[in-house]
Write an enzyme that holds these catalytic residues in place. Sequence first.
Site, short mmCIF file in Angstrom:
data_model
loop_
_atom_site.label_atom_id
_atom_site.label_comp_id
_atom_site.label_asym_id
_atom_site.label_seq_id
_atom_site.Cartn_x
_atom_site.Cartn_y
_atom_site.Cartn_z
N GLN A 151 0.89 -1.16 0.00
CA GLN A 151 0.00 0.00 0.00
C GLN A 151 0.93 1.21 0.00
OE1 GLN A 151 -3.17 0.98 -0.35
NE2 GLN A 151 -2.46 3.06 0.02
N GLN A 153 0.37 4.53 -1.25
CA GLN A 153 -0.11 5.87 -0.93
C GLN A 153 -0.14 6.07 0.58
OE1 GLN A 153 -4.13 6.90 -2.22
NE2 GLN A 153 -3.70 9.07 -2.22
N GLY A 282 -10.41 0.68 -0.39
CA GLY A 282 -9.90 0.38 -1.72
C GLY A 282 -8.72 1.26 -2.05
N MET A 283 -7.91 0.81 -3.00
CA MET A 283 -6.77 1.60 -3.47
C MET A 283 -6.74 1.48 -4.99
SD MET A 283 -4.30 3.60 -2.81
CE MET A 283 -3.45 4.36 -4.19
N GLU A 284 -6.69 2.65 -5.62
CA GLU A 284 -6.89 2.74 -7.07
C GLU A 284 -5.64 2.39 -7.88
OE1 GLU A 284 -6.77 5.17 -4.77
OE2 GLU A 284 -6.02 7.06 -5.57
N HIS A 308 -15.84 4.21 -6.88
CA HIS A 308 -14.84 5.18 -6.41
C HIS A 308 -13.45 4.88 -7.00
CE1 HIS A 308 -13.09 8.03 -3.42
NE2 HIS A 308 -12.04 7.24 -3.57
N GLU A 309 -13.01 3.66 -6.83
CA GLU A 309 -11.65 3.34 -7.30
C GLU A 309 -11.57 3.41 -8.82
OE1 GLU A 309 -9.86 3.69 -4.91
OE2 GLU A 309 -11.16 3.07 -3.26
N HIS A 312 -11.13 6.95 -10.04
CA HIS A 312 -9.75 7.43 -9.96
C HIS A 312 -9.00 7.23 -11.28
CE1 HIS A 312 -8.99 8.93 -5.95
NE2 HIS A 312 -9.42 7.83 -5.35
N GLU A 331 -9.29 13.10 -4.45
CA GLU A 331 -10.38 12.44 -3.73
C GLU A 331 -11.73 13.14 -3.85
OE1 GLU A 331 -10.02 9.51 -2.86
OE2 GLU A 331 -7.85 9.27 -2.71
N ASP A 387 -0.74 11.21 5.44
CA ASP A 387 -1.82 10.28 5.80
C ASP A 387 -2.70 10.88 6.89
OD1 ASP A 387 -0.87 8.45 4.02
OD2 ASP A 387 0.03 7.11 5.50
N TYR A 395 -12.54 14.68 0.51
CA TYR A 395 -13.50 13.80 -0.19
C TYR A 395 -14.86 14.47 -0.40
CZ TYR A 395 -10.57 9.63 0.61
OH TYR A 395 -9.56 8.71 0.61
N1 BES Z 1 -6.79 6.59 -2.56
C1 BES Z 1 -7.68 6.27 -1.52
C2 BES Z 1 -7.04 5.55 -0.37
C3 BES Z 1 -5.92 6.31 0.31
C4 BES Z 1 -5.93 7.68 0.43
C5 BES Z 1 -4.86 5.60 0.83
C6 BES Z 1 -4.86 8.34 1.05
C7 BES Z 1 -3.81 6.25 1.44
C8 BES Z 1 -3.81 7.62 1.56
C9 BES Z 1 -8.86 5.43 -2.02
O1 BES Z 1 -9.28 5.78 -3.30
C10 BES Z 1 -10.01 5.70 -1.12
O2 BES Z 1 -10.42 6.82 -1.02
N2 BES Z 1 -10.53 4.67 -0.47
C11 BES Z 1 -11.65 4.77 0.43
C12 BES Z 1 -12.88 4.17 -0.17
C13 BES Z 1 -13.81 5.10 -0.82
C14 BES Z 1 -15.10 4.39 -1.21
C15 BES Z 1 -14.09 6.37 -0.10
C16 BES Z 1 -11.34 3.98 1.66
O3 BES Z 1 -10.35 3.26 1.68
O4 BES Z 1 -12.12 4.03 2.61
ZN ZN Z 2 -10.12 7.66 -3.37
#
Ligand code: BES
Ligand code: ZN
Length: 620
Positions: A151, A153, A282-284, A308-309, A312, A331, A387, A395
């Site tokens: 992971q 990001q 999820g991670m895109e 969502h993913e 991205h 986001e 982070d 978002y």
């Molecule tokens: N890119 C993000 C996950 C992320 C952001 C990881 C910043 C590390 C640092 C991913 O697209 C995301 O937003 N995932 C969300 C799910 C979404 C449906 C809102 C999550 O993991 O909750």
């Molecule tokens: Zn996202």
Amino acid sequence: MPSIHSVLPVLALFAMSAQAANDPNSYAETDKVRVTDLALDVHVAFQSRQIIGKVELSLDWRDKGARELKLDTRDLSIATVELVDAAGKSSPAKFSLGAVDKILGTPLLIEFGEQMPKVRVSYATNPNASGLQWLGEAQTAGKKHPFLFSQSQAIHARSWVPLQDTPAVRFTYKADVHVPKPLRAVMSANNNPDATVGSGEFHFEMDKPIPSYLLAIAVGDIAVKTTGPRTAVYAEPSMVDKAAKEFEDTEKMIVATEKLYGDYRWGRYDILVLPPSFPFGGMENPRMTFATPTVIVGDKSLTSLVAHELAHSWSGNLVTNSSWKDIWLNEGFTSYVENRIVEAVYGCEQGDMEDVISQFGLKKEMADLAPNDQLLMLAPLDGRDPDEALTDVAYIKGAWFLTFLEKRYGRPAFDAFLRGWFDAHAFQSVDSDVFITYLQKNLVDKHPGKTKPAELDAWLKQPGLPETAEPAKSARFDKVDAARTEWLDGKRDAAALAAAKWGTQETVRFLEGLPEKLDAKQLTELDGALHFNGTANGEIAQRWYPLTVRSGFAAARPSIEKFLIGIGRRKLIMPTWEALMATPDGLAFAEGVFAKARQGYHPITTGSVQAALDKAKKKN
Ligand code: BES
Ligand code: ZN
């Protein structure tokens, strides 16, 4: 003519100077030299929990006087560094590791007598690399083989590859990956669903330039099931059929998004379902989204995660924030597009319910944020862990702003504008100032009189929610609200609530509107009729368990313990951890559970729970 910049002179100046500056979350000096391609040759060693091998970086020297390359690393052991000339001849380089920074890691400084086109670094990762999780056999569904996933990001790619770990830099990549023979490796690249497993050798190519946070790898006993002409689901064998069923609408989602924003540019779109310790929803990762198994609930009610993913692939992977202060460009835009996809595939009612829930969450979170953290455009994240700077503001306030623009300009104009934004900046990394200039020229100036500069200023530059933020509405939620009121007033019993056969979102709404605490009789009645304890639906669990904790309802504790040990997705479990830590008795229980849960957690999740524990202990 109204101009955003006319009301934002200070902001515009600041944004212009920030654009030229280096990313404060990376040691890379991008004005001097940039990595353009990366060639990995690595062994995945489960015994020692290490990735061991070498990476060859192609360099684009931008400053003719530069003689040094600074790479980001975190806890890496560097064995050798070689400079490679145009003929492919290599020679040893002088290199050194700088001081360790808690947030940034350790810079690797490589000296060049003269500028060379490539550099090769041989290295090994640390077993506790922040960007990797190594799972033992027992932590997998199949219990027979170990599992590894990355992971990257926001700034964890540096813990498994030495590179310029900033989203301002884009590179293509290839990789030769050697794994134990029965296992399959996948990457954020050209995975072949028909590839034969058994040789232990995998080759990958990503021919589109991507930022480092999209570099991804997973290795395990991974099966594949095709769900469409360019989609498949990858998962442990026992999960793959269920996952394929849950995600069977993925091709429909891609078609819906293409209709709005133009072709999907990445070839295949596959989904890898990870073991439950995956710390995110999820991670895109390009060409292969990594996803939590917690959204597989059997009725597709949580597949907005895929929307969502997938979104991205336009907002984030195609047009990328150039540093993490502008993460709303990734986001916020993605959350907006996600909702448009949900609306197109599942209808307006579903989209509206999800919007109401998101906005409820934003308001709740924002109440505890400092004004500076309520801004869409954050101040540069010097000395901050990206982070930790990420909240629902990026978002949901971000998505809400785009919905505001959509309503003012109308869908035809706004949809064309957004599609134009993606096209004009495809495969580029940009900051908020680039967006503001583009918005001004291509929407605001083209359709005068639709928005006032002060209204845009309130969205882009002020904390909190602007007056022009129109709340989302859902008729189905109005019914849920009425039912809740009747139940609380004793006019309806819980069996009647169950008879309404609510979907996930309606149940979530029901729970979110309940008072802070209920009495034991009420909780017992609800649980009896709606079976909340032990629910397999994490969206319900993350709201039910904190309510039981606040209410002192000890009957839920065995289920809470199972929930906290079984799942590592931060968003789902942190509310329950935090609720427990609010009282001395709960804190003691939490410490006991954490002692058991932590060996199964991802380093990111362990860090979050530990930080909450430290904070709670200081308070008590
Ligand atoms: N890119 C993000 C996950 C992320 C952001 C990881 C910043 C590390 C640092 C991913 O697209 C995301 O937003 N995932 C969300 C799910 C979404 C449906 C809102 C999550 O993991 O909750
Ligand atoms: Zn996202």
